[in-house]
Design a protein around this motif. Sequence first.
Motif, mmCIF file in Angstrom:
data_model
loop_
_atom_site.group_PDB
_atom_site.id
_atom_site.type_symbol
_atom_site.label_atom_id
_atom_site.label_comp_id
_atom_site.label_asym_id
_atom_site.label_seq_id
_atom_site.Cartn_x
_atom_site.Cartn_y
_atom_site.Cartn_z
ATOM 1 N N GLU A 293 -5.606 23.185 -14.977
ATOM 2 C CA GLU A 293 -5.686 23.629 -13.586
ATOM 3 C C GLU A 293 -4.985 22.625 -12.673
ATOM 4 N N VAL A 294 -4.203 23.112 -11.730
ATOM 5 C CA VAL A 294 -3.482 22.269 -10.778
ATOM 6 C C VAL A 294 -4.284 22.223 -9.475
ATOM 7 N N PHE A 295 -4.441 21.030 -8.893
ATOM 8 C CA PHE A 295 -5.220 20.902 -7.667
ATOM 9 C C PHE A 295 -4.586 19.818 -6.788
ATOM 10 N N TRP A 296 -4.948 19.820 -5.494
ATOM 11 C CA TRP A 296 -4.393 18.883 -4.512
ATOM 12 C C TRP A 296 -5.233 17.607 -4.460
ATOM 13 N N CYS A 297 -4.539 16.485 -4.340
ATOM 14 C CA CYS A 297 -5.205 15.178 -4.236
ATOM 15 C C CYS A 297 -4.606 14.387 -3.082
ATOM 16 N N ASN A 298 -5.479 13.606 -2.429
ATOM 17 C CA ASN A 298 -5.030 12.559 -1.517
ATOM 18 C C ASN A 298 -5.074 11.252 -2.303
ATOM 19 N N VAL A 299 -3.940 10.574 -2.426
ATOM 20 C CA VAL A 299 -3.824 9.405 -3.287
ATOM 21 C C VAL A 299 -3.465 8.190 -2.449
ATOM 22 N N ALA A 300 -4.219 7.101 -2.639
ATOM 23 C CA ALA A 300 -3.934 5.835 -1.978
ATOM 24 C C ALA A 300 -3.868 4.750 -3.048
ATOM 25 N N GLY A 301 -2.827 3.929 -2.992
ATOM 26 C CA GLY A 301 -2.671 2.906 -4.017
ATOM 27 C C GLY A 301 -2.340 1.550 -3.418
ATOM 28 N N LYS A 302 -2.696 0.524 -4.176
ATOM 29 C CA LYS A 302 -2.375 -0.844 -3.768
ATOM 30 C C LYS A 302 -1.930 -1.599 -5.015
ATOM 31 N N VAL A 303 -0.771 -2.248 -4.918
ATOM 32 C CA VAL A 303 -0.256 -3.015 -6.053
ATOM 33 C C VAL A 303 -0.639 -4.475 -5.891
ATOM 34 N N ASN B 103 0.834 -1.196 0.000
ATOM 35 C CA ASN B 103 0.000 0.000 0.000
ATOM 36 C C ASN B 103 0.872 1.251 0.000
ATOM 37 N N TYR B 104 0.324 2.357 -0.550
ATOM 38 C CA TYR B 104 1.052 3.631 -0.578
ATOM 39 C C TYR B 104 0.036 4.760 -0.520
ATOM 40 N N THR B 105 0.339 5.792 0.298
ATOM 41 C CA THR B 105 -0.559 6.938 0.442
ATOM 42 C C THR B 105 0.277 8.211 0.523
ATOM 43 N N ASP B 106 -0.178 9.250 -0.165
ATOM 44 C CA ASP B 106 0.454 10.558 -0.040
ATOM 45 C C ASP B 106 -0.506 11.651 -0.507
ATOM 46 N N GLU B 107 -0.075 12.889 -0.370
ATOM 47 C CA GLU B 107 -0.805 14.051 -0.883
ATOM 48 C C GLU B 107 0.075 14.731 -1.912
ATOM 49 N N SER C 172 1.298 -6.871 -6.984
ATOM 50 C CA SER C 172 2.535 -7.627 -6.759
ATOM 51 C C SER C 172 3.609 -6.655 -6.320
ATOM 52 N N THR C 173 4.175 -6.834 -5.105
ATOM 53 C CA THR C 173 5.230 -5.929 -4.636
ATOM 54 C C THR C 173 6.532 -6.146 -5.388
ATOM 55 N N ARG C 174 6.687 -7.297 -6.036
ATOM 56 C CA ARG C 174 7.910 -7.544 -6.822
ATOM 57 C C ARG C 174 7.888 -6.741 -8.103
ATOM 58 N N HIS C 175 6.719 -6.527 -8.649
ATOM 59 C CA HIS C 175 6.592 -5.754 -9.899
ATOM 60 C C HIS C 175 5.496 -4.701 -9.713
ATOM 61 N N PRO C 176 5.757 -3.647 -8.894
ATOM 62 C CA PRO C 176 4.691 -2.670 -8.604
ATOM 63 C C PRO C 176 4.220 -1.891 -9.814
ATOM 64 N N TYR C 177 5.050 -1.795 -10.886
ATOM 65 C CA TYR C 177 4.625 -1.036 -12.067
ATOM 66 C C TYR C 177 3.548 -1.783 -12.853
ATOM 67 N N ARG C 178 3.498 -3.105 -12.723
ATOM 68 C CA ARG C 178 2.658 -3.879 -13.645
ATOM 69 C C ARG C 178 1.175 -3.595 -13.454
ATOM 70 N N GLN C 179 0.668 -3.801 -12.254
ATOM 71 C CA GLN C 179 -0.757 -3.603 -12.024
ATOM 72 C C GLN C 179 -0.954 -2.979 -10.650
ATOM 73 N N ALA C 180 -1.758 -1.925 -10.600
ATOM 74 C CA ALA C 180 -2.032 -1.257 -9.333
ATOM 75 C C ALA C 180 -3.409 -0.605 -9.399
ATOM 76 N N ILE C 181 -4.013 -0.463 -8.234
ATOM 77 C CA ILE C 181 -5.307 0.201 -8.105
ATOM 78 C C ILE C 181 -5.085 1.456 -7.275
ATOM 79 N N TRP C 182 -5.571 2.601 -7.769
ATOM 80 C CA TRP C 182 -5.333 3.891 -7.109
ATOM 81 C C TRP C 182 -6.669 4.582 -6.827
ATOM 82 N N ILE C 183 -6.758 5.188 -5.648
ATOM 83 C CA ILE C 183 -7.948 5.931 -5.231
ATOM 84 C C ILE C 183 -7.545 7.386 -5.016
ATOM 85 N N PHE C 184 -8.278 8.312 -5.654
ATOM 86 C CA PHE C 184 -7.976 9.747 -5.603
ATOM 87 C C PHE C 184 -9.114 10.500 -4.916
#
Length: 587
Positions: A143-153, A130-134, A155-167
């Motif tokens: 237009e530039v705006f602020w987001c709270n982002v939470a993600g879950k991959v 899991n990963y979370t940041d602002e 596979s931790t071995r290949h995090p680039y391959r597939q991930a789900i992100w909530i904004f």
Amino acid sequence: MSLTPSSVTPRRRSTATRPGNAEAAQSAKVANSAKPAPAAKAARTTAERDSAAALREALAEYRIIFDNAIVGICFTRERVIVRCNRRFEEMFAAAPGALDNTPVRELYPSEQAFNEIGRRAMEHLHRHSNYTDERLMRRKTGEVFWCNVAGKVLSTRHPYRQAIWIFQDISERKQAEQELQRAHERLEQRVQERTAELNEANRALRSEIARRERSEEALRASREKYRVLFETFPIGISITDDVGNVIEINQTLGRISSRTMQARLMRDLSTPGASLIHADGSPVSREQLPSVRALKEQRVVANVELGVRYPSNKLRWFSVTAAPIAVKGYGVVVAHAEITERKQLEEQDRRSRAELAHVSRLNTMGEMAAALAHELAQPLSATLNYLHGCELRLDSKARDPELIRSAISQAIAHAEQAGAIVQHMRQFVRRAEHEAVATDLNATLGEMVGFLEFERRQLGVKVELELDESLPSIAVDPLEIKQVMLNLLKNGMEAMSDVDPAQRCLQVSSRRLNRRWLEMSFADRGAGIGKSDLAQIFNPFFTTKRNGLGLGLAICRSIIEAHGGRLDAARNVYGGARFSFTLPIGK
């Protein structure tokens, strides 16, 4: 997130055969084997149908939850958006489906932010799922705006391959925090002011006891207030002596550049550590420094934009203001406000405008395809005719070298004419960087009128040129000015398509308004512009044409304003419309 049948698996009940039930199981097996084959097949079909229906129902439920979530959700593969819900698209001001298969880079405000956040997130996701940041993100509108982002991959071995992100859009919360911070700063400032007032009252009381003690205390307080203000001011400040040498800098400027570097820049503007440049990239001479000018002319020199280029090729921009100090031994005070981010945004805006102008030129060429094909057909046909004639003469016994040479010369001339038309088209639609060069606007206008010659003949329009031959050449981007002229000429010709052919006259003029400005106008005798349309004629996507895009005049106005001029529309006194633009002579 992509919901496919493979992502939902119906539950199965597993039955283990116990030793005590072996005989019953064997009997059931024999009984089942005795059933007719069609009945067994029908039972399997019914079970599969029920399973598929349950699967579709589950998928429909997940899709409803996904599409109606109050947060933005997206599924990425290799940092490319595979699918996102409608809330995600609304958050980024995108049309439905517009973000599918879009690289996530397009949603970041800059390449640096994209790389830095990606590196930090991937380092974290290699160890955690899991990963979370602002962070700051960018909508499709820019237009530039602020987001709270939470993600879950997945596979931790290949995090680039597939991930789900909530904004989640937290712009309002950030704005509230900033307002709270500003209120806190105002409160602190008020406290400081009240403290100073109390100190002043205290000094006034003490002055009645001892005049000398009061004077010394006032002097110490004044010096302290100056020092606090000088050191804590958020703008970089430097002070010079009466000959221009830097003698003091505050903490803000110290974080940007040392006092030694400031002194070196004052003496030698191209040092091993850094060099100063103007907004146009030209080097700054010592006489052009705001501090030197303010000291020499004894006046305030305000808002001079200067760039500092470092050996790493990093460039920082500052708005510099210098004012003389009326104290013996002191020269000037110089304020340095950093405007690097503003300059970067201006450059991004300029590139976006240039790209939009390029698209508009391509669209114009598409509209003129038939005319251009006709213009090319004449010289190419003539070339073929001359070459066929040469071929016949070469096959015959009576060969006249002079006639053959003359025919070849004519073929070459017509081929060069066709090549010139193609070259002109390529220059007009090319994607080029903005470059201001000395340009003769009368000659450029004549070139554009010639470019539209076939369309002019086809529409039966007479073009009257009233050009001021004394116009000086001015520094503009020739390609962008050509685009403006072509658009205004083409609009004027097309506006008279429903007018009596004898009245189809387009008047084009150029003149010098005064010592600083020149003007070019395009007046047609078409149907004109209504009062309601006149107020919004330059708005993007507003058009009075049946098949128009509504971008041509908006782009023209942005081009003229980028050159420091103005584009206006008015009613023509002879009927029709009059468009005119002004440009500064000394720009």
